[in-house]
Design an enzyme around this catalytic site. Structure first.
Site, PDB file in Angstrom:
ATOM      1  N   HIS A   5       5.624   6.131  11.652  1.00 58.26           N
ATOM      2  CA  HIS A   5       4.802   5.436  10.420  1.00 58.26           C
ATOM      3  C   HIS A   5       3.904   6.982   9.707  1.00 58.26           C
ATOM      4  CE1 HIS A   5       3.998   4.048   6.157  1.00 58.26           C
ATOM      5  NE2 HIS A   5       2.862   3.080   6.529  1.00 58.26           N
ATOM      6  N   LYS A  38      28.453  -3.985  -2.398  1.00 61.56           N
ATOM      7  CA  LYS A  38      30.140  -3.945  -2.412  1.00 61.56           C
ATOM      8  C   LYS A  38      30.041  -3.284  -2.276  1.00 61.56           C
ATOM      9  CE  LYS A  38      29.310  -2.847  -7.513  1.00 61.56           C
ATOM     10  NZ  LYS A  38      28.732  -1.593  -8.450  1.00 61.56           N
ATOM     11  N   ARG A  74      11.329   4.026   3.067  1.00 56.15           N
ATOM     12  CA  ARG A  74      11.049   2.823   4.252  1.00 56.15           C
ATOM     13  C   ARG A  74      12.202   1.514   4.894  1.00 56.15           C
ATOM     14  NH1 ARG A  74       5.888  -1.719   4.390  1.00 56.15           N
ATOM     15  NH2 ARG A  74       5.149   0.808   5.225  1.00 56.15           N
ATOM     16  N   ARG A 129       0.497  -1.437  -0.248  1.00 54.98           N
ATOM     17  CA  ARG A 129       0.443   0.406  -0.076  1.00 54.98           C
ATOM     18  C   ARG A 129       1.054   0.821   0.068  1.00 54.98           C
ATOM     19  NH1 ARG A 129      -2.715  -4.411   1.340  1.00 54.98           N
ATOM     20  NH2 ARG A 129      -0.721  -4.421   2.790  1.00 54.98           N
ATOM     21  N   THR A 130       1.940   1.114   0.530  1.00 52.20           N
ATOM     22  CA  THR A 130       2.491   2.659   1.269  1.00 52.20           C
ATOM     23  C   THR A 130       3.392   3.022  -0.231  1.00 52.20           C
ATOM     24  OG1 THR A 130       2.839   1.792   3.396  1.00 52.20           O
ATOM     25  CG2 THR A 130       4.758   3.986   3.259  1.00 52.20           C
TER      26      THR A 130
HETATM   27  N1   CP Z   1       0.092   0.374   5.862  1.00 55.53           N
HETATM   28  C1   CP Z   1       0.821  -0.071   5.237  1.00 55.53           C
HETATM   29  O1   CP Z   1       1.953  -0.455   5.704  1.00 55.53           O
HETATM   30  O2   CP Z   1       0.493  -1.302   4.233  1.00 55.53           O
HETATM   31  P1   CP Z   1       2.118  -1.498   3.483  1.00 55.53           P
HETATM   32  O3   CP Z   1       2.871  -2.733   4.482  1.00 55.53           O
HETATM   33  O4   CP Z   1       1.595  -2.545   2.611  1.00 55.53           O
HETATM   34  O5   CP Z   1       2.542  -0.175   2.733  1.00 55.53           O
END
Ligand code: CP
Length: 432
Positions: free
Chosen positions: A185, A127, A148, A98-99
């Site tokens: 998040h 490397k 992320r 999703r993100t």
């Molecule tokens: N809610 C969320 O962060 O979903 P993903 O891990 O699929 O990005």
């Protein structure tokens, strides 16, 4: 980058780089927030406490405008030309559906070109290149880095790296934290808040935004008001390891009179962590911690008093062998939603989940999906709109969106199914 202290000579350069930022990371949030802004605009997005209630309202309004403009060809053409000169790097070294996809879609709506590194084994980190060198390289080619990582403080450290580069007259770009370990998040909490904002407008599904259902609901719940303030929010499941819970609870704490109830096993890994508990208590937030939905809080079973329920999955992938053995002794079925529990919830109370849900554990079984209170798919789609609003704000084109919207669409009252604000009430007589 930092000079190498002798006592750190056993560490990798990546670890030394993270240590270099430690003294800035441990400062109180209010000292950091100004460093993540430029001229009162968001620059880096690192944790949810950066967002004031006013900013949340403003981003929601912008997201609504992007959403509505996107329904018309003229609106799409306007949006896609706003940032077609910008390029974004999506550096996602932890799995994401999703993100990643909603950020990519948000970029595409605004015309931003995207590129991605998702598997570090395809990058020169194999490397021996450090993450910080990778990030600096990305900043050479791109205008924005959305990242992320399983490392809790990497995004924040990268924001400081970018600030230092700016001070020394080098190229520097905004950093957006798209999930940092078990820590934060922030953009998930944006879409969670946006979903709650829309739901608690109590506007009738599929009709004019002026037609409110509030009067109908107040026959059962006379105290019910619009907005997020004064409501009771439940968080269920793996609270301790849930970065989405940490970010959302921190944001809800900014609203007057909220009550937060955490429904989790009494286990130090899975229950509310001390730092978040203290943060909420310091803000004077009423919190309760219970082990199941039927526990009584203020004279009422938890499940019957919630204005919104945020379900989470048990994050088994982080279990050590000892934890897996310990958790096998806990009755985790208490952290699954059932039809019977949903039937006891308030008729308007949205059910949210950051997703993914775990098909093997079944914290929300699919039979709940058709309940009008099940908001999780709509919640995920909201992520695309609010992330587009966030990107527009970071790049300073949000006012152009507002101006165009006012010119073109101020008289526009057509809302299709995608614009449903609130859960439809269940069929049949309303029950308390
Ligand atoms: N809610 C969320 O962060 O979903 P993903 O891990 O699929 O990005």
């Amino acid at each position: 980058m930092s000079s190498q202290p002798a006592e750190n000579c056993e560490l990798t350069q990546d670890e030394r780089d993270l240590l270099f930022y430690e003294s800035r990371i441990v400062r109180p949030v209010k000292m950091k927030v100004p460093e993540f802004k430029r001229n009162e605009h968001l620059r880096h997005v690192i944790f949810s406490r950066q967002f004031s209630v006013d900013t949340l309202e403003y981003l929601a309004e912008t997201a609504d405008k992007v959403r509505m403009l996107s329904k018309q060809r003229s609106g799409q053409d306007f949006l896609i030309n706003l940032l077609h000169h910008k390029r974004a790097m999506l550096y996602f070294t932890q799995p994401s559906t999703r993100t990643f996809l909603s950020f990519m879609s948000a970029c595409q709506i605004l015309g931003i070109t995207c590129n991605e590194v998702r598997d570090p084994s395809t990058s020169s980190e194999t490397k021996g290149e450090t993450r910080f060198d990778s990030i600096r390289m990305f900043s050479s080619y791109f205008d924005l880095i959305i990242m992320r990582s399983k490392l809790a403080k990497l995004a924040e450290s990268c924001a400081y790296l970018m600030n230092d580069l700016e001070v020394s007259g080098n190229r520097s770009v905004p950093i957006i934290n798209a999930g940092s370990g078990a820590d934060e998040h922030p953009t998930q909490s944006l879409l969670d808040i946006y979903t709650l904002q829309r739901t608690f407008q109590f506007t009738e599904a599929g009709s004019s935004p002026m037609a409110s259902r509030l009067h109908e609901l107040r026959q059962l719940h006379p105290e019910l008001t619009t907005g997020l303030a004064g409501k009771t929010y439940g968080f269920c499941g793996d609270i301790g390891r849930g970065r989405t819970v940490r970010s959302l609870a921190s944001l809800l704490a900014k609203y007057e009179g909220v009550k937060l109830i955490f429904i989790a096993p009494d286990d130090p890994t899975l229950a509310l962590r001390d730092d978040l508990r203290h943060r909420l208590q310091d803000r004077g937030i009423a919190i309760s911690e219970v082990e199941h939905f039927d526990e009584i809080v203020d004279g009422v079973p938890v499940i019957e008093q919630l204005d919104a329920l945020y379900m989470t999955r048990i994050q088994k992938e982080h279990d050590s062998p000892a934890e897996a053995e310990k958790f096998a002794q806990i009755d985790l079925s208490r952290y699954k939603l059932t039809r019977g529990l949903v039937d006891r919830m308030k008729v308007y109370a949205p059910i949210l989940h950051p997703f993914p849900r775990d098909q093997h554990f079944g914290e929300i079984p699919p039979e709940i999906d058709n309940d009008p209170r099940a908001m999780y798919f709509r919640q995920a789609r909201n992520g695309m709109w609010i992330r587009a609003a966030l990107l527009a704000s970071v790049f300073g084109v949000d006012h152009q969106i507002s101006r165009f919207f006012e010119q073109q669409y101020s008289e526009w009252h057509h809302y299709n199914e995608d614009d449903v604000w609130a859960p439809s009430l269940p069929k049949g007589p309303l029950r308390p």
